[in-house]
Motif scaffolding. Structure first.
Motif: not given
Lengths: 155, 370, 278
Positions: B79, B117, B126, B32-34, B84, B43-44, B87, B119, B122
């Motif tokens: 942000n 997962r 966060d 997942l990334g921004p 996160i 985040f997807e 998630i 990410v 982050a």
């Protein structure tokens, strides 16, 4: 019963627990021991409030009657307390019935006698008021709490 | 981190970033990334560095959030509305369901989420918030196994902030802008699509060692530190010294009524807050049979029914609900978990429709009688 | 003692089966149930009870601690879940999690006088204390129960109250806010009976359960008589969705009522009660 005996009883009653001996001496002159049987009425609504009753032993219900509803007890008063406060304020008339629920031993004061002595000696009068006021305030407070109907399903 | 000594920083470029994403995916992870979605960062799942919002930055202020084109950085935008938390502590979590009815009723616990997962992106605030939620959801007598399962398998690639939004105040909360814990790899973006990478765990070190990289020079390390230093220059701050006691002892401060007159009780602040953990448990019944399921959903202390007991809500007024939220974040959280419940991400400021600013409120409450 | 732990998720209940239902009042029932793995509770603790398809609520345990073969709850029909619980018949199944919460410090009251003051349904959460006191009567000093109810028809556990009243080693006073002609007991608030009760304020442990206002006045009344605030314990009610400190609903200042309470002492609670809508 001897006057000394009454003074001792007065001094031992929670209502007069903090009172100076000379005042007790003065008040004892207006007092006598009285008994009521269970079921007796000490007074009725509308009567002149010419007596003060300190309960030594037993229980009294304070009631107001209405047609079709009988006697509605709004408070019960037990040993160590005083019945009614109407004797201290004009027009000195009872606003409810006082009904002995059990055999009673009380100290009965002649209210006119007490009022007369209090008028004559304001220091005594103030001392008596200081003893009576907490009872009055507590009854008022308890009544408010009763009115809140705390235990109803909504609470 | 069980490895010896301080991890050695290395430099990776965009190919390295792509390799990182690919390697994480090759481990069977959802990466997942921004990304930009409906005008905001979320985040997807991503498959390559090219999907990152390169050349975009955020513009944030009280009640305002906008992405705009500026520069060429991959991680220029700080942000988005959701960190996160979403998630790990999902907005909707089925707890269990039943099968059968009557004597044959069986309770089937919801299986733990076994998706591994990773990410990327982050932020320090966060990660600080994640540590706060770990305390709440994993470290007490009872814990949330669904959170713990997701948390345990999460690989974190942090990105140190090199610019701050106008709403950021992590510096005064000692949570950022540099990530200090909670990551496997931390990146600091330098000019020209270059990243100074440092590992924070054995898994991170192993991952980094498999990527195309070059040793970081002293100059590059200094550049990275300088860039992070720049993000420390923030417009907002909270003076937390003695603040918990001040808040707890001033429940009748006039400021509470004043802020309540502006607050819409929309609950946005709690929905974007990365530490807010409250949930409401709901029953979901099947229309077809006796089966039923129990779910936990995010809840907000800004709603009236949050504090409902039979007879009515404990916090019936807006004042008491705002007071609960702020006093919890900056006061009673310390009693409960030994730290503050605010990490200085500033989301509650940006996403408040009327721009209520927690830093301003805290300062006003610190002043005697408003 | 540990909560039932047949699953790793504390939010997942076990199946319990209703074995007996007694109607106490028009809107109150007491039911007994059994659940595999139940290992007992301490007075003052509560369970989270689920009616499948309706929901889950916290209910204090109202039975004796000494009998861990059954789990007893007393429920007033006031909301959707409690209505469903109050409608359960013998044989019905429900979900059970617990027991949770801090207990009444009954053991710590050994050797001391004990005053129990309950109002309305608040008699149910203190009943386990009374069972404990009766079973180990010699371990405690003077024991007093003061109970206030709305009306004579709303008196909970009336038969047990009669039995307790007939004991010579326990003072029991029952009072109602509103009397009917059949009522020969006290009329008035429960706090009015504190002064007449026989206990040594310096060596008394008090347990209070009822509406918050009643608990406040009772605690203050006890303090006025010389009982130390730390010796006065009361059971708080707040919205609880998880019972284990994870959902956040039951916060009362710095406390989670579900895990730091529901039983608190007055020294802790008094300053919090001064704040409205905390």
């Amino acid at each position: 019963m001897a006057i000394e005996g009454l003074e001792r009883i007065l001094a031992g009653h929670p209502l007069f627990a903090n009172m100076a001996p000379e005042f007790l001496d003065t008040l004892a002159g207006c007092a006598k021991n009285v008994r009521f049987a269970a079921g007796d009425y000490l007074f009725h609504e509308g009567d002149d409030a010419d007596h003060i009753y300190l309960i030594r032993e037993g229980q009294v219900s304070l009631e107001i009657s209405a047609p079709g509803r009988g006697s509605m007890v709004f408070q019960t008063v037990a040993s160590g307390s005083v019945i009614g406060l109407s004797w201290i304020v004009p027009p000195y008339r009872w606003r409810f019935d006082a009904h002995a629920r059990s055999d009673l031993r009380v100290i009965e004061f002649d209210a006119r006698c007490v009022r007369g002595k209090c008028d004559a000696d304001p220091v005594l009068g103030y001392a008596v008021l200081k003893q009576i006021m907490p009872v009055l305030v507590e009854r008022l407070h308890d009544t408010r709490v009763q009115m809140l109907d705390l235990y109803s399903a909504g609470n | 981190m069980t490895g010896a000594g301080t991890p050695i920083p290395v430099m990776i470029d965009v190919d390295g970033l792509d390799a990182l994403i690919a390697a994480l995916a090759a481990e069977g992870r959802e990466v997942l990334g921004p990304v930009r979605r409906d005008g905001a960062l979320v985040f997807e799942p991503i498959g390559a560095a090219g999907e990152l919002p390169r050349g975009w930055v955020d513009e944030q202020s009280g009640g305002h959030y906008r992405l705009k084109k500026e520069g060429t950085a991959f991680f220029g935008a700080t942000n988005g509305p959701q960190g996160i938390k979403r998630i790990l502590h999902t907005p909707h979590q089925r707890l269990w369901r039943t099968e059968g009815s009557g004597d044959a009723t069986e309770i089937i616990p919801e299986p733990l989420d076994d998706t591994r997962r990773a990410v990327i992106g982050a932020r320090a605030c966060d990660l600080a918030a994640m540590a706060v939620q770990d305390r709440v959801l994993m470290e007490g007598t009872y814990g949330d196994p669904h959170y713990a399962a997701r948390r345990g398998s999460l690989f974190v690639v942090a990105v140190n902030c090199t610019r701050a939004a106008d709403t950021c105040f992590c510096a005064s909360m000692n949570t950022g802008p540099k990530a200090t814990a909670g990551y496997d790899i931390a990146l600091t973006e330098l000019e020209g699509g270059r990243f100074l990478a440092v590992s924070g765990s054995d898994a991170g070190a192993a991952m980094l060692s498999g990527l195309p990289s070059a040793p970081a020079s002293a100059a590059e390390e200094a550049q990275a530190e300088e860039a992070i230093e720049g993000a420390r220059d923030q417009q907002r701050r909270i003076d937390t010294d003695g603040l918990p006691q001040i808040l707890k002892t001033r429940p009748d401060h006039p400021r509470w009524s004043e802020v309540a007159s502006r607050c819409l009780n929309c609950a946005n602040c709690t929905m974007v807050c990365p530490t807010c953990f409250c949930t409401t448990v709901e029953e979901v019944s099947s229309l077809e049979g006796p089966e039923t399921e129990r779910v936990a959903r995010w809840a907000s202390c800004f709603t009236v029914d949050f504090s409902h007991i039979h007879g009515g809500a404990v916090r019936a007024g807006a004042k008491s609900r705002y007071r609960q939220w702020l006093t919890h974040k900056l006061g009673t959280w310390v009693d409960q978990f030994g730290e503050l419940g605010c990490v200085g991400c500033g989301r509650c400021i940006s996403w408040c429709p009327v721009g209520i600013d927690i830093t301003e409120e805290a300062a006003a409450l610190r002043r005697e009688e408003g | 003692m540990q909560a039932i732990d047949s699953h790793t998720d504390p939010m997942v209940p076990v199946i319990a089966k209703v074995t007996r239902v007694t109607r106490d009042l028009s809107d109150v029932v007491t039911f007994e149930m059994e659940a595999e793995g139940w290992r007992g509770f301490a007075p003052g603790q509560f369970n989270m009870l689920s009616v499948f398809g309706v929901g889950e609520i916290p209910i204090s345990i109202s039975g004796p601690q000494s009998d861990s073969s059954k789990i007893i709850h007393t429920i007033r029909d006031v909301g959707p879940v409690s209505h469903a619980l109050a409608s359960l018949r013998t044989g019905a199944v429900l979900g059970l999690r617990g027991p949770y919460g801090t207990p009444w410090p009954v053991e710590a009251a050994k050797g001391r006088d004990v005053v129990v003051v309950a109002g309305g349904l608040g008699l149910a959460p203190v009943r386990p204390i009374l069972y404990e006191l009766m079973e180990n009567r010699g371990d405690y000093g003077k024991v007093t129960l003061l109970y206030g109810a709305r009306s004579p028809g709303d008196i909970l556990f009336a038969e047990e109250l009669r039995q307790w009243r007939s004991r010579l080693d326990m003072g029991v006073e029952v009072t109602v806010d509103r009397a009917d002609p059949s009522w020969h007991g006290h009329v008035g608030v429960v706090t009015a009976h504190l002064r007449g009760a026989d206990f040594d304020p310096k060596a008394t442990t008090a347990f209070i359960c009822g509406p918050e206002i009643m608990m406040r006045f009772t605690a203050n009344g006890l303090v006025d008589l010389g009982v130390a605030p730390g010796d006065i314990h009361l059971s708080m009610e707040r919205n609880m969705q998880c019972g284990i400190g994870l959902c956040g609903h039951c916060q009362l200042g710095p406390h989670f009522v579900c895990k730091d309470g529901p039983v608190f002492d007055w020294a802790v609670i008094k300053p919090l009660m001064r704040v409205k809508e905390l």
